[in-house]
Design a protein around this motif. Structure first.
Motif, PDB file in Angstrom:
ATOM      1  N   THR A 101       0.825  -1.205   0.000  1.00 28.16           N
ATOM      2  CA  THR A 101       0.000   0.000   0.000  1.00 28.16           C
ATOM      3  C   THR A 101       0.861   1.257   0.000  1.00 28.16           C
ATOM      4  O   THR A 101       0.567   2.225  -0.712  1.00 28.16           O
ATOM      5  CB  THR A 101      -0.925   0.000   1.230  1.00 28.16           C
ATOM      6  OG1 THR A 101      -1.712  -1.184   1.224  1.00 28.16           O
ATOM      7  CG2 THR A 101      -1.843   1.201   1.221  1.00 28.16           C
ATOM      8  N   ALA A 105       0.788   4.167  -2.863  1.00 30.55           N
ATOM      9  CA  ALA A 105       0.365   5.524  -2.521  1.00 30.55           C
ATOM     10  C   ALA A 105       1.514   6.531  -2.545  1.00 30.55           C
ATOM     11  O   ALA A 105       1.286   7.734  -2.622  1.00 30.55           O
ATOM     12  CB  ALA A 105      -0.288   5.529  -1.148  1.00 30.55           C
ATOM     13  N   SER A 109       1.023   4.436   4.538  1.00 34.75           N
ATOM     14  CA  SER A 109      -0.430   4.598   4.607  1.00 34.75           C
ATOM     15  C   SER A 109      -1.061   3.721   5.679  1.00 34.75           C
ATOM     16  O   SER A 109      -2.291   3.667   5.790  1.00 34.75           O
ATOM     17  CB  SER A 109      -1.059   4.254   3.244  1.00 34.75           C
ATOM     18  OG  SER A 109      -0.495   5.044   2.223  1.00 34.75           O
ATOM     19  N   VAL A 162      -7.044   2.245  -2.545  1.00 41.55           N
ATOM     20  CA  VAL A 162      -5.688   2.798  -2.633  1.00 41.55           C
ATOM     21  C   VAL A 162      -5.345   3.004  -4.102  1.00 41.55           C
ATOM     22  O   VAL A 162      -5.194   2.034  -4.853  1.00 41.55           O
ATOM     23  CB  VAL A 162      -4.656   1.851  -1.987  1.00 41.55           C
ATOM     24  CG1 VAL A 162      -3.251   2.430  -2.112  1.00 41.55           C
ATOM     25  CG2 VAL A 162      -5.003   1.614  -0.522  1.00 41.55           C
TER      26      VAL A 162
END
Length: 277
Positions: A101, A105, A109, A162
């Motif tokens: 993730t 991103a 996160s 995401v």
């Protein structure tokens, strides 16, 4: 009526895979429990059931459930099973999914949150089944790593909200990764090893490599091995020797992939080549 069940598991690096099979019989209830990581469960034959977040959910056949780390839950069959019921289960550590993730991103996160318990979209379900089979099989480390990373990235993008950053233009890191695969054609290269050689993270290397080369790293490695094996066979090497020197794990693995790329088994290819000399 007693219920016959069959269960087995397999550890692959940081993931645990399981297979469950239940014969026809009365509903099975598993005691309330939690997991440290994410539990992904695909029920293949019959609807499943689970008490989760204060509610009872009936999970349709062919649906993937995602149970968050630390969430107490109680699997309970919704009804008497009239036929066999099978499940594929995959456990992923929370920090492993968190790392994917963060890469997507562009910043830390935390633990990705899945608001929906049951995921029914056909692409995610089929990708999960294929990844479960690939990770459990005696495939190359690179094959297993890329398949798992691709599944997790798709899962958090589609179902944890995401977004993935745009793929940047290919640069020399892809060339370094390709050169590394050429130089270590027969080695069991892992994705982390390849990423280190390229100077990128595993996630970004996989995206960049696939966009630039037209195939993921493990597919590129596989076709390199087949091409090398062809040359070994044409030089008169035995099929088993060619398979080993090219980096295949066993003869059946070699034969299956050689036929996929060339259209004939390696033995037939070698015999036909010998007949033209």
């Amino acid at each position: 009526m007693s219920t016959a069940a069959d269960a087995t598991g397999l550890l692959r690096d940081r993931v645990l895979l399981e297979w469950y099979a239940y014969e026809p019989g009365p509903p099975v209830t598993i005691p309330r429990h939690t997991h440290d990581g994410y539990q992904l469960n695909l029920n293949l034959d019959l609807p499943g059931g689970i008490r989760y977040r204060g509610e009872y959910h009936v999970v349709p056949t062919g649906t993937l459930t995602v149970v968050m780390p630390g969430e107490a839950h109680t699997p309970v069959d919704p009804d008497h099973r009239e036929r066999d019921s099978r499940h594929l289960v995959l456990y992923v550590e929370a920090d492993a999914l968190g790392a994917v993730t963060a890469e997507m991103a562009g910043s830390p996160s935390g633990t990705p949150f899945f608001g929906e318990l049951a995921i029914g979209d056909a692409d995610t379900v089929s990708r999960f089944a294929a990844t479960h089979a690939t990770v459990s099989a005696a495939a190359s480390a690179l094959d297993r790593d890329v398949e798992l990373l691709t599944l997790l990235a798709a899962l958090v993008r589609r179902h944890a909200g995401v977004p993935a950053r745009p793929i940047p233009a290919a640069h020399r890191a892809v060339r370094w990764a390709r050169d590394y695969l050429h130089d270590h054609r027969a080695s069991n290269v892992s994705l982390s090893e390849l990423a280190q050689a390229s100077g990128l993270s595993p996630y970004h290397l996989t995206r960049l490599f696939t966009a630039a080369v037209g195939m993921p790293p493990h597919s590129y490695q596989l076709q390199l091995r087949v091409e090398h094996a062809k040359r070994l066979l044409l030089a008169g090497r035995a099929v088993s020797d060619a398979a080993h020197e090219a980096g295949f794990f066993d003869l059946s693995h070699f034969t299956r992939h050689f036929r996929r790329f060339v259209g004939v088994p390696p033995g037939s290819y070698a015999r036909r080549a010998a007949g033209t000399r």
